[in-house]
Motif scaffolding. Structure first.
Motif, short mmCIF file in Angstrom:
data_model
loop_
_atom_site.label_atom_id
_atom_site.label_comp_id
_atom_site.label_asym_id
_atom_site.label_seq_id
_atom_site.Cartn_x
_atom_site.Cartn_y
_atom_site.Cartn_z
N CYS A 459 0.89 -1.02 -0.03
CA CYS A 459 0.05 0.08 -0.18
C CYS A 459 0.80 1.27 0.00
O CYS A 459 1.97 1.27 0.74
CB CYS A 459 -0.89 0.07 1.29
N HIS A 468 -3.34 3.85 -1.08
CA HIS A 468 -3.57 3.26 -2.44
C HIS A 468 -3.16 1.80 -2.35
O HIS A 468 -1.98 1.58 -2.20
CB HIS A 468 -3.12 3.91 -3.73
N ASP A 469 -3.94 0.87 -2.76
CA ASP A 469 -3.51 -0.53 -3.08
C ASP A 469 -2.70 -0.45 -4.15
O ASP A 469 -2.90 0.26 -5.21
CB ASP A 469 -4.58 -1.48 -3.13
N CYS A 470 -1.58 -1.10 -4.21
CA CYS A 470 -0.66 -1.51 -5.51
C CYS A 470 -1.00 -2.65 -6.26
O CYS A 470 -0.66 -3.80 -5.70
CB CYS A 470 0.77 -1.25 -4.78
N LEU A 480 -1.17 2.29 -8.94
CA LEU A 480 -1.86 2.56 -7.94
C LEU A 480 -3.35 2.48 -8.07
O LEU A 480 -3.76 2.92 -9.06
CB LEU A 480 -1.61 4.12 -7.46
N GLY A 481 -4.08 1.75 -7.26
CA GLY A 481 -5.36 1.68 -7.34
C GLY A 481 -6.16 2.76 -6.82
O GLY A 481 -5.76 4.07 -6.84
N ARG A 482 -7.49 2.54 -6.60
CA ARG A 482 -8.49 3.76 -6.35
C ARG A 482 -8.07 4.82 -5.41
O ARG A 482 -7.67 4.18 -4.35
CB ARG A 482 -9.95 3.25 -6.05
N GLY A 483 -8.12 6.08 -5.65
CA GLY A 483 -7.68 7.22 -4.54
C GLY A 483 -7.35 8.38 -5.40
O GLY A 483 -7.53 8.33 -6.44
N TYR A 485 -4.40 9.65 -6.42
CA TYR A 485 -3.36 9.38 -7.19
C TYR A 485 -3.77 7.92 -8.09
O TYR A 485 -2.62 7.28 -8.68
CB TYR A 485 -1.96 9.09 -6.56
N GLU A 486 -5.04 7.70 -8.34
CA GLU A 486 -5.25 6.59 -9.03
C GLU A 486 -4.66 6.44 -10.34
O GLU A 486 -4.63 7.53 -11.18
CB GLU A 486 -6.96 6.77 -9.24
N ASP A 487 -4.21 5.25 -10.75
CA ASP A 487 -3.55 5.00 -12.13
C ASP A 487 -2.09 5.60 -12.16
O ASP A 487 -1.67 5.21 -13.35
CB ASP A 487 -4.19 5.05 -13.30
#
Length: 514
Positions: A459, A468-470, A480-483, A485-487
Protein backbone atom coordinates in the motif's frame (compact mmCIF):
# COMPACT_ATOMS: atom_id res chain seq x y z
CA UNK A 1 -30.12 31.88 10.95
CA UNK A 2 -26.93 33.55 12.17
CA UNK A 3 -27.17 31.92 15.59
CA UNK A 4 -27.64 28.45 14.07
CA UNK A 5 -24.66 28.89 11.75
CA UNK A 6 -22.40 30.25 14.47
CA UNK A 7 -23.35 27.36 16.75
CA UNK A 8 -22.54 24.80 14.05
CA UNK A 9 -19.15 26.33 13.22
CA UNK A 10 -18.18 26.80 16.87
CA UNK A 11 -19.00 23.14 17.52
CA UNK A 12 -16.73 21.91 14.71
CA UNK A 13 -13.88 24.19 15.83
CA UNK A 14 -14.09 22.77 19.36
CA UNK A 15 -14.89 19.14 18.50
CA UNK A 16 -12.10 18.70 15.93
CA UNK A 17 -9.62 21.18 17.44
CA UNK A 18 -9.59 23.25 14.26
CA UNK A 19 -7.46 26.34 14.92
CA UNK A 20 -9.81 28.70 13.06
CA UNK A 21 -12.60 28.95 10.50
CA UNK A 22 -13.56 32.04 8.51
CA UNK A 23 -16.61 32.34 6.28
CA UNK A 24 -18.61 34.82 4.21
CA UNK A 25 -22.13 34.21 2.89
CA UNK A 26 -22.98 36.55 0.02
CA UNK A 27 -25.46 37.29 -2.73
CA UNK A 28 -25.40 39.68 -5.68
CA UNK A 29 -26.16 42.61 -3.36
CA UNK A 30 -23.37 42.05 -0.85
CA UNK A 31 -22.38 40.11 2.28
CA UNK A 32 -25.25 38.26 3.96
CA UNK A 33 -23.30 36.91 6.94
CA UNK A 34 -19.62 37.14 7.87
CA UNK A 35 -17.75 35.47 10.71
CA UNK A 36 -14.39 34.38 12.10
CA UNK A 37 -14.00 31.65 14.73
CA UNK A 38 -10.95 30.41 16.62
CA UNK A 39 -10.11 27.78 19.18
CA UNK A 40 -8.51 28.36 22.61
CA UNK A 41 -5.16 30.11 22.45
CA UNK A 42 -5.47 30.86 18.72
CA UNK A 43 -5.39 34.40 17.35
CA UNK A 44 -8.74 34.86 15.63
CA UNK A 45 -8.59 35.77 11.92
CA UNK A 46 -9.73 39.21 10.81
CA UNK A 47 -10.88 40.71 7.53
CA UNK A 48 -7.19 41.30 6.69
CA UNK A 49 -6.09 37.70 7.32
CA UNK A 50 -4.91 35.86 4.23
CA UNK A 51 -5.33 32.16 3.53
CA UNK A 52 -3.85 29.76 1.03
CA UNK A 53 -6.82 28.91 -1.19
CA UNK A 54 -5.33 25.84 -2.89
CA UNK A 55 -7.19 24.60 -5.94
CA UNK A 56 -9.70 27.44 -5.82
CA UNK A 57 -6.83 29.03 -7.79
CA UNK A 58 -7.86 26.88 -10.75
CA UNK A 59 -10.99 28.99 -11.26
CA UNK A 60 -8.81 32.09 -11.69
CA UNK A 61 -6.49 30.26 -14.10
CA UNK A 62 -9.44 28.95 -16.11
CA UNK A 63 -10.86 32.46 -16.49
CA UNK A 64 -7.44 33.80 -17.50
CA UNK A 65 -6.96 31.25 -20.27
CA UNK A 66 -10.52 31.73 -21.52
CA UNK A 67 -9.77 35.44 -21.85
CA UNK A 68 -7.00 34.53 -24.27
CA UNK A 69 -9.29 32.10 -26.07
CA UNK A 70 -11.93 34.79 -26.55
CA UNK A 71 -9.22 37.14 -27.83
CA UNK A 72 -8.32 34.54 -30.47
CA UNK A 73 -4.78 33.99 -29.23
CA UNK A 74 -5.41 30.46 -27.96
CA UNK A 75 -7.47 27.60 -29.40
CA UNK A 76 -9.22 25.25 -26.97
CA UNK A 77 -8.91 22.29 -29.33
CA UNK A 78 -5.40 22.81 -30.67
CA UNK A 79 -2.52 20.61 -29.54
CA UNK A 80 -0.88 22.63 -26.75
CA UNK A 81 2.50 21.74 -28.25
CA UNK A 82 1.69 24.55 -30.68
CA UNK A 83 2.26 26.94 -27.77
CA UNK A 84 4.70 24.96 -25.62
CA UNK A 85 7.24 23.84 -28.23
CA UNK A 86 9.09 20.89 -26.70
CA UNK A 87 6.09 19.40 -24.85
CA UNK A 88 5.93 15.84 -26.20
CA UNK A 89 3.67 13.55 -24.08
CA UNK A 90 3.47 9.82 -24.78
CA UNK A 91 0.62 7.30 -24.79
CA UNK A 92 1.17 3.63 -25.59
CA UNK A 93 4.55 4.40 -27.15
CA UNK A 94 3.33 7.17 -29.43
CA UNK A 95 3.08 10.92 -29.24
CA UNK A 96 -0.26 12.08 -27.80
CA UNK A 97 -2.36 15.15 -28.50
CA UNK A 98 -3.25 17.20 -25.43
CA UNK A 99 -5.63 20.17 -25.69
CA UNK A 100 -6.60 23.07 -23.44
CA UNK A 101 -10.20 21.90 -23.40
CA UNK A 102 -9.18 18.57 -21.94
CA UNK A 103 -6.65 20.07 -19.55
CA UNK A 104 -9.29 22.42 -18.16
CA UNK A 105 -11.67 19.54 -17.40
CA UNK A 106 -8.98 17.07 -16.22
CA UNK A 107 -9.66 14.76 -19.16
CA UNK A 108 -6.29 14.86 -20.89
CA UNK A 109 -4.87 11.70 -19.29
CA UNK A 110 -2.03 13.73 -17.77
CA UNK A 111 -0.28 12.68 -14.55
CA UNK A 112 -1.48 14.36 -11.34
CA UNK A 113 1.79 16.13 -10.51
CA UNK A 114 4.73 17.41 -12.53
CA UNK A 115 8.19 16.03 -11.88
CA UNK A 116 9.29 19.42 -10.48
CA UNK A 117 7.27 22.02 -8.63
CA UNK A 118 4.81 19.36 -7.52
CA UNK A 119 2.72 19.28 -4.35
CA UNK A 120 5.19 17.03 -2.52
CA UNK A 121 8.16 19.30 -3.14
CA UNK A 122 9.41 22.50 -1.51
CA UNK A 123 11.89 23.25 -4.30
CA UNK A 124 11.55 26.91 -5.39
CA UNK A 125 11.18 26.15 -9.08
CA UNK A 126 9.67 28.24 -11.86
CA UNK A 127 6.59 27.43 -13.90
CA UNK A 128 8.92 26.80 -16.84
CA UNK A 129 10.80 24.20 -14.76
CA UNK A 130 7.52 22.39 -13.98
CA UNK A 131 6.46 22.37 -17.62
CA UNK A 132 9.90 21.21 -18.78
CA UNK A 133 9.74 18.28 -16.33
CA UNK A 134 6.60 17.13 -18.19
CA UNK A 135 8.25 17.24 -21.62
CA UNK A 136 8.26 13.46 -22.13
CA UNK A 137 5.61 12.52 -19.59
CA UNK A 138 3.69 9.28 -20.09
CA UNK A 139 -0.07 9.76 -19.84
CA UNK A 140 -1.95 7.60 -17.35
CA UNK A 141 -5.17 7.49 -19.37
CA UNK A 142 -6.05 7.79 -23.04
CA UNK A 143 -6.06 11.45 -24.19
CA UNK A 144 -9.51 11.10 -25.72
CA UNK A 145 -11.41 13.31 -23.30
CA UNK A 146 -13.37 10.36 -21.88
CA UNK A 147 -11.57 9.70 -18.58
CA UNK A 148 -11.54 12.14 -15.66
CA UNK A 149 -8.22 12.14 -13.78
CA UNK A 150 -7.51 15.21 -11.67
CA UNK A 151 -4.23 16.87 -12.63
CA UNK A 152 -2.39 19.79 -11.04
CA UNK A 153 0.24 19.34 -13.73
CA UNK A 154 -2.41 20.12 -16.34
CA UNK A 155 -2.93 23.56 -14.84
CA UNK A 156 0.82 24.19 -14.98
CA UNK A 157 0.55 23.65 -18.74
CA UNK A 158 -2.45 26.00 -18.91
CA UNK A 159 -0.46 28.68 -17.10
CA UNK A 160 2.41 28.22 -19.55
CA UNK A 161 0.01 28.57 -22.50
CA UNK A 162 -1.20 31.88 -21.04
CA UNK A 163 2.41 33.04 -20.87
CA UNK A 164 3.11 31.95 -24.45
CA UNK A 165 0.02 33.69 -25.84
CA UNK A 166 0.37 36.93 -23.88
CA UNK A 167 4.14 37.33 -23.70
CA UNK A 168 3.82 37.98 -19.96
CA UNK A 169 4.49 35.91 -16.86
CA UNK A 170 1.50 34.09 -15.39
CA UNK A 171 1.64 36.21 -12.24
CA UNK A 172 1.77 39.49 -14.16
CA UNK A 173 -1.03 38.43 -16.50
CA UNK A 174 -3.27 37.32 -13.66
CA UNK A 175 -2.68 40.52 -11.68
CA UNK A 176 -3.40 42.95 -14.53
CA UNK A 177 -5.92 41.10 -16.69
CA UNK A 178 -7.99 39.15 -14.12
CA UNK A 179 -7.53 40.43 -10.58
CA UNK A 180 -7.34 44.19 -11.22
CA UNK A 181 -10.56 44.33 -13.31
CA UNK A 182 -12.34 42.54 -10.45
CA UNK A 183 -10.89 44.88 -7.83
CA UNK A 184 -8.82 42.08 -6.27
CA UNK A 185 -5.35 43.61 -6.45
CA UNK A 186 -4.17 42.12 -3.14
CA UNK A 187 -4.72 38.45 -4.10
CA UNK A 188 -1.24 37.12 -4.72
CA UNK A 189 0.92 34.06 -5.17
CA UNK A 190 2.84 32.87 -2.14
CA UNK A 191 2.82 33.43 1.59
CA UNK A 192 3.18 36.73 3.41
CA UNK A 193 3.06 38.40 6.84
CA UNK A 194 -0.76 38.39 6.89
CA UNK A 195 -1.04 34.64 6.28
CA UNK A 196 -3.20 33.11 9.02
CA UNK A 197 -1.24 30.34 10.84
CA UNK A 198 -2.41 26.81 10.09
CA UNK A 199 -1.79 23.26 11.27
CA UNK A 200 -0.91 19.92 9.72
CA UNK A 201 -1.95 16.80 11.61
CA UNK A 202 -1.46 13.07 11.84
CA UNK A 203 -1.06 10.22 14.30
CA UNK A 204 1.88 11.96 15.94
CA UNK A 205 -0.11 15.13 16.70
CA UNK A 206 -0.56 18.58 15.21
CA UNK A 207 2.32 20.62 13.83
CA UNK A 208 2.78 24.01 12.19
CA UNK A 209 2.04 24.10 8.46
CA UNK A 210 4.99 24.98 6.22
CA UNK A 211 5.00 28.46 4.68
CA UNK A 212 7.05 28.03 1.50
CA UNK A 213 5.46 29.03 -1.80
CA UNK A 214 3.75 26.36 -3.89
CA UNK A 215 5.66 25.46 -7.04
CA UNK A 216 2.67 25.23 -9.39
CA UNK A 217 0.92 28.56 -8.83
CA UNK A 218 -1.75 28.18 -11.59
CA UNK A 219 -2.98 24.96 -9.95
CA UNK A 220 -3.10 26.04 -6.30
CA UNK A 221 -0.68 28.77 -5.29
CA UNK A 222 -2.87 31.83 -4.67
CA UNK A 223 -3.42 33.57 -1.33
CA UNK A 224 -6.57 35.61 -0.54
CA UNK A 225 -8.77 36.92 2.24
CA UNK A 226 -12.27 35.61 2.81
CA UNK A 227 -13.73 38.94 1.70
CA UNK A 228 -11.77 38.75 -1.56
CA UNK A 229 -13.10 35.27 -2.25
CA UNK A 230 -16.62 36.56 -1.60
CA UNK A 231 -16.01 39.50 -3.95
CA UNK A 232 -14.80 37.10 -6.64
CA UNK A 233 -17.86 34.91 -6.15
CA UNK A 234 -20.21 37.90 -6.40
CA UNK A 235 -18.58 38.91 -9.70
CA UNK A 236 -19.23 35.46 -11.13
CA UNK A 237 -22.87 35.62 -10.02
CA UNK A 238 -23.50 39.04 -11.56
CA UNK A 239 -20.96 40.28 -14.12
CA UNK A 240 -17.89 38.11 -14.79
CA UNK A 241 -16.10 40.97 -16.66
CA UNK A 242 -13.14 38.77 -17.63
CA UNK A 243 -15.10 36.56 -20.04
CA UNK A 244 -18.52 36.70 -21.65
CA UNK A 245 -21.55 35.39 -19.80
CA UNK A 246 -21.94 32.78 -22.57
CA UNK A 247 -18.38 31.57 -22.10
CA UNK A 248 -18.83 31.28 -18.34
CA UNK A 249 -22.03 29.29 -18.82
CA UNK A 250 -20.12 26.86 -21.04
CA UNK A 251 -17.43 26.51 -18.38
CA UNK A 252 -20.17 25.45 -15.96
CA UNK A 253 -21.08 22.42 -18.07
CA UNK A 254 -19.64 18.91 -17.58
CA UNK A 255 -18.14 17.70 -20.91
CA UNK A 256 -20.19 14.48 -21.04
CA UNK A 257 -23.44 16.30 -20.24
CA UNK A 258 -23.75 14.93 -16.70
CA UNK A 259 -25.58 17.18 -14.22
CA UNK A 260 -22.68 16.87 -11.75
CA UNK A 261 -18.94 16.57 -12.24
CA UNK A 262 -16.12 18.82 -13.42
CA UNK A 263 -16.59 21.49 -16.05
CA UNK A 264 -13.78 23.81 -17.18
CA UNK A 265 -12.13 24.99 -13.99
CA UNK A 266 -15.31 24.56 -11.94
CA UNK A 267 -16.91 21.69 -10.00
CA UNK A 268 -20.62 21.23 -10.68
CA UNK A 269 -23.04 19.79 -8.10
CA UNK A 270 -26.48 20.15 -6.54
CA UNK A 271 -27.92 21.34 -3.23
CA UNK A 272 -31.61 20.99 -2.33
CA UNK A 273 -32.59 21.07 -6.02
CA UNK A 274 -30.27 24.00 -6.83
CA UNK A 275 -27.24 23.75 -9.12
CA UNK A 276 -23.90 24.51 -7.45
CA UNK A 277 -20.66 25.60 -9.11
CA UNK A 278 -17.33 26.34 -7.50
CA UNK A 279 -14.17 24.67 -6.28
CA UNK A 280 -12.48 23.39 -3.17
CA UNK A 281 -8.87 23.52 -2.12
CA UNK A 282 -6.52 21.78 0.28
CA UNK A 283 -2.96 22.97 0.68
CA UNK A 284 -0.48 22.71 3.58
CA UNK A 285 -2.82 23.33 6.49
CA UNK A 286 -5.74 25.03 4.74
CA UNK A 287 -9.06 23.52 3.64
CA UNK A 288 -11.19 25.89 1.54
CA UNK A 289 -14.43 26.03 -0.42
CA UNK A 290 -16.08 28.56 -2.71
CA UNK A 291 -19.63 27.48 -3.62
CA UNK A 292 -22.08 29.39 -5.83
CA UNK A 293 -25.78 28.82 -6.46
CA UNK A 294 -26.12 30.73 -9.75
CA UNK A 295 -29.90 30.49 -10.11
CA UNK A 296 -30.44 31.55 -6.49
CA UNK A 297 -27.84 34.33 -6.73
CA UNK A 298 -26.15 33.06 -3.56
CA UNK A 299 -22.72 31.86 -2.53
CA UNK A 300 -20.33 31.13 0.33
CA UNK A 301 -16.57 31.20 0.90
CA UNK A 302 -15.07 29.30 3.84
CA UNK A 303 -11.56 28.35 5.00
CA UNK A 304 -10.43 26.16 7.91
CA UNK A 305 -6.82 26.29 9.07
CA UNK A 306 -6.36 22.54 9.55
CA UNK A 307 -5.06 20.31 6.80
CA UNK A 308 -7.44 18.01 4.91
CA UNK A 309 -10.60 18.98 6.82
CA UNK A 310 -12.52 19.62 3.60
CA UNK A 311 -15.41 17.32 4.50
CA UNK A 312 -16.13 19.46 7.55
CA UNK A 313 -15.88 22.67 5.51
CA UNK A 314 -18.15 21.32 2.76
CA UNK A 315 -20.70 20.16 5.32
CA UNK A 316 -20.75 23.59 6.96
CA UNK A 317 -21.01 25.38 3.60
CA UNK A 318 -23.98 23.28 2.55
CA UNK A 319 -25.65 23.81 5.93
CA UNK A 320 -25.13 27.59 5.73
CA UNK A 321 -26.51 27.81 2.19
CA UNK A 322 -29.45 25.63 3.22
CA UNK A 323 -30.26 28.01 6.07
CA UNK A 324 -30.37 30.99 3.71
CA UNK A 325 -32.45 29.15 1.12
CA UNK A 326 -34.96 28.14 3.78
CA UNK A 327 -35.12 31.66 5.15
CA UNK A 328 -35.87 32.95 1.65
CA UNK A 329 -38.45 30.31 0.88
CA UNK A 330 -36.23 28.61 -1.72
CA UNK A 331 -35.59 25.37 0.15
CA UNK A 332 -36.42 23.32 3.21
CA UNK A 333 -34.89 23.95 6.63
CA UNK A 334 -31.71 21.84 6.83
CA UNK A 335 -31.19 19.49 9.73
CA UNK A 336 -28.34 20.61 11.99
CA UNK A 337 -25.16 18.54 11.65
CA UNK A 338 -25.28 15.58 14.07
CA UNK A 339 -23.23 15.65 17.24
CA UNK A 340 -21.98 12.31 18.50
CA UNK A 341 -20.72 11.85 22.04
CA UNK A 342 -17.27 10.45 22.88
CA UNK A 343 -17.01 6.73 23.64
CA UNK A 344 -17.61 5.32 27.12
CA UNK A 345 -15.00 3.40 29.11
CA UNK A 346 -16.57 0.17 27.83
CA UNK A 347 -16.17 1.31 24.23
CA UNK A 348 -12.51 2.10 24.87
CA UNK A 349 -11.87 -1.57 25.71
CA UNK A 350 -12.15 -2.26 21.95
CA UNK A 351 -8.66 -0.81 21.51
CA UNK A 352 -6.39 -3.38 19.87
CA UNK A 353 -5.54 -5.08 16.58
CA UNK A 354 -8.07 -6.76 14.25
CA UNK A 355 -7.39 -8.96 11.25
CA UNK A 356 -9.45 -10.00 8.20
CA UNK A 357 -9.32 -13.33 6.38
CA UNK A 358 -6.90 -11.91 3.78
CA UNK A 359 -4.52 -10.88 6.62
CA UNK A 360 -5.28 -7.19 6.21
CA UNK A 361 -5.19 -5.50 9.60
CA UNK A 362 -6.72 -2.46 11.28
CA UNK A 363 -6.04 -1.00 14.68
CA UNK A 364 -8.41 0.64 17.13
CA UNK A 365 -6.41 3.00 19.29
CA UNK A 366 -7.57 4.91 22.37
CA UNK A 367 -6.26 8.47 22.15
CA UNK A 368 -7.25 11.09 24.72
CA UNK A 369 -10.59 9.47 25.51
CA UNK A 370 -11.42 8.94 21.83
CA UNK A 371 -11.28 5.86 19.59
CA UNK A 372 -9.30 6.09 16.36
CA UNK A 373 -9.56 3.42 13.67
CA UNK A 374 -6.25 3.19 11.84
CA UNK A 375 -6.49 1.66 8.39
CA UNK A 376 -3.35 1.55 6.27
CA UNK A 377 -1.79 4.27 8.45
CA UNK A 378 -4.81 6.57 8.00
CA UNK A 379 -6.41 7.76 11.29
CA UNK A 380 -10.23 7.79 11.33
CA UNK A 381 -11.89 8.85 14.57
CA UNK A 382 -15.01 6.81 15.35
CA UNK A 383 -17.81 7.58 17.79
CA UNK A 384 -20.64 5.41 19.13
CA UNK A 385 -24.16 5.59 17.74
CA UNK A 386 -25.30 3.13 20.39
CA UNK A 387 -23.86 0.25 22.42
CA UNK A 388 -22.58 -1.69 19.39
CA UNK A 389 -22.54 0.63 16.40
CA UNK A 390 -20.00 3.31 15.55
CA UNK A 391 -19.67 5.94 12.83
CA UNK A 392 -16.71 7.75 11.30
CA UNK A 393 -16.80 11.21 12.84
CA UNK A 394 -13.43 12.89 12.74
CA UNK A 395 -11.27 15.42 11.00
CA UNK A 396 -10.89 13.46 7.77
CA UNK A 397 -14.25 11.66 7.51
CA UNK A 398 -17.61 12.51 9.02
CA UNK A 399 -21.30 13.02 8.28
CA UNK A 400 -21.97 12.76 4.55
CA UNK A 401 -18.54 11.26 3.93
CA UNK A 402 -17.67 9.81 0.56
CA UNK A 403 -15.97 6.90 2.36
CA UNK A 404 -17.56 3.67 1.06
CA UNK A 405 -18.35 2.40 4.56
CA UNK A 406 -19.12 4.86 7.32
CA UNK A 407 -20.55 2.43 9.90
CA UNK A 408 -18.70 -0.07 12.10
CA UNK A 409 -20.56 -2.83 13.99
CA UNK A 410 -19.25 -4.62 17.09
CA UNK A 411 -20.51 -7.99 18.28
CA UNK A 412 -19.92 -7.01 21.92
CA UNK A 413 -16.99 -9.43 22.27
CA UNK A 414 -14.08 -9.53 19.82
CA UNK A 415 -15.37 -9.11 16.27
CA UNK A 416 -16.01 -6.03 14.12
CA UNK A 417 -17.90 -5.70 10.85
CA UNK A 418 -16.65 -2.92 8.57
CA UNK A 419 -16.51 -2.43 4.81
CA UNK A 420 -18.48 -5.68 4.43
CA UNK A 421 -15.52 -7.49 6.00
CA UNK A 422 -15.32 -9.34 9.31
CA UNK A 423 -12.38 -8.34 11.49
CA UNK A 424 -11.37 -10.57 14.41
CA UNK A 425 -9.32 -9.38 17.35
CA UNK A 426 -5.73 -10.65 17.37
CA UNK A 427 -2.72 -10.27 19.60
CA UNK A 428 -0.18 -7.64 18.50
CA UNK A 429 2.56 -9.26 16.48
CA UNK A 430 5.04 -8.45 13.78
CA UNK A 431 3.65 -9.35 10.37
CA UNK A 432 6.04 -10.50 7.67
CA UNK A 433 5.69 -8.98 4.21
CA UNK A 434 7.29 -9.88 0.86
CA UNK A 435 7.86 -6.13 0.46
CA UNK A 436 9.56 -5.64 3.84
CA UNK A 437 12.73 -4.24 2.24
CA UNK A 438 10.74 -1.43 0.64
CA UNK A 439 8.49 -0.40 3.52
CA UNK A 440 9.14 2.94 5.15
CA UNK A 441 8.79 6.69 4.95
CA UNK A 442 9.61 8.76 1.89
CA UNK A 443 9.85 12.48 1.22
CA UNK A 444 8.74 15.11 1.84
CA UNK A 445 9.40 15.47 5.56
CA UNK A 446 6.57 18.02 5.94
CA UNK A 447 4.01 15.67 4.35
CA UNK A 448 5.54 12.18 4.36
CA UNK A 449 4.70 9.46 1.90
CA UNK A 450 4.69 5.90 3.20
CA UNK A 451 4.90 2.36 1.87
CA UNK A 452 3.18 -0.14 4.16
CA UNK A 453 2.04 -3.75 4.02
CA UNK A 454 -1.63 -4.42 3.30
CA UNK A 455 -2.40 -8.10 3.82
CA UNK A 456 -0.04 -9.87 1.42
CA UNK A 457 0.18 -6.78 -0.77
CA UNK A 458 1.68 -3.32 -0.80
CA UNK A 459 0.00 0.00 0.00
CA UNK A 460 1.25 3.48 -0.89
CA UNK A 461 -0.03 6.27 1.38
CA UNK A 462 0.35 9.72 -0.17
CA UNK A 463 -0.25 13.19 1.27
CA UNK A 464 -0.44 11.68 4.78
CA UNK A 465 -4.02 10.38 4.59
CA UNK A 466 -4.66 8.88 1.14
CA UNK A 467 -3.86 5.15 0.78
CA UNK A 468 -3.68 3.29 -2.54
CA UNK A 469 -3.46 -0.47 -2.99
CA UNK A 470 -0.65 -1.33 -5.40
CA UNK A 471 -1.38 -3.62 -8.35
CA UNK A 472 1.78 -5.48 -9.50
CA UNK A 473 2.84 -4.83 -13.10
CA UNK A 474 6.03 -6.87 -12.98
CA UNK A 475 9.45 -6.19 -11.53
CA UNK A 476 9.42 -3.16 -9.27
CA UNK A 477 6.48 -1.47 -10.99
CA UNK A 478 2.91 -1.16 -9.68
CA UNK A 479 -0.24 0.66 -10.66
CA UNK A 480 -1.88 2.63 -7.85
CA UNK A 481 -5.48 1.64 -7.18
CA UNK A 482 -8.48 3.81 -6.44
CA UNK A 483 -7.73 7.08 -4.66
CA UNK A 484 -6.22 10.51 -5.11
CA UNK A 485 -3.37 9.24 -7.32
CA UNK A 486 -5.38 6.57 -9.12
CA UNK A 487 -3.64 4.88 -12.07
CA UNK A 488 -0.27 6.49 -11.39
CA UNK A 489 2.69 4.14 -11.80
CA UNK A 490 4.74 3.43 -8.67
CA UNK A 491 8.32 2.31 -9.23
CA UNK A 492 10.49 1.00 -6.38
CA UNK A 493 14.27 1.09 -6.00
CA UNK A 494 14.81 4.33 -7.89
CA UNK A 495 17.89 6.51 -7.42
CA UNK A 496 17.25 10.24 -7.02
CA UNK A 497 19.28 12.98 -8.71
CA UNK A 498 21.17 13.29 -5.40
CA UNK A 499 22.07 9.59 -5.52
CA UNK A 500 19.69 8.55 -2.74
CA UNK A 501 17.28 5.61 -2.52
CA UNK A 502 13.84 6.69 -3.69
CA UNK A 503 10.54 5.72 -5.26
CA UNK A 504 8.88 7.23 -8.30
CA UNK A 505 5.15 8.02 -8.34
CA UNK A 506 4.11 9.22 -11.76
CA UNK A 507 6.73 11.86 -12.56
CA UNK A 508 7.63 12.55 -8.90
CA UNK A 509 10.80 11.12 -7.35
CA UNK A 510 10.44 10.82 -3.56
CA UNK A 511 13.60 10.09 -1.56
CA UNK A 512 13.55 7.60 1.28
CA UNK A 513 13.67 9.17 4.76
CA UNK A 514 13.61 6.02 6.92
Amino acid sequence: MRALLEEAIAYEVADKAIPSISCALFDTSGIVERGDFAGPGVVCPTSRSQFRIGSISKMFTALAVMREVEAGRLDLDADVSRYLGTFDPQWEGERAKVTLRRLLSHRSGLTREAGRGHYLSDDPVSLADSVNSLRKTVLKAAPDGETFRYSNAGYALIGACIEAASGRSYGSYLATKVLAPLGLETISAGSGPRLQPAKMWGLEGDREAPRFNLGCVPAGGLVATIDELAQFGRALLSDPVIVSRERLAAMWQVPDGSPTGYGQGFMIGTLDGHRTVGHGGVVYGYASELVLLPEAGLGIAMVATLDATNETVIRLCRYALGLVLAERGQGKQPAPPPRLSPPTDRHLTLAGWYEAADRARIELRAVGGELVLIERLTPLRIRPLDARRFALDGRLRGEGTAHPSRLIEWDGVATLRWRDVTWRRVEPREVSSPFAAHLGIHAPHFLPSRLTASGNGLCCVLEEFFPHDCVPLGGNRFRLGRGMYEDEILELSVTSAAGKDAIRVGDMVLERLS
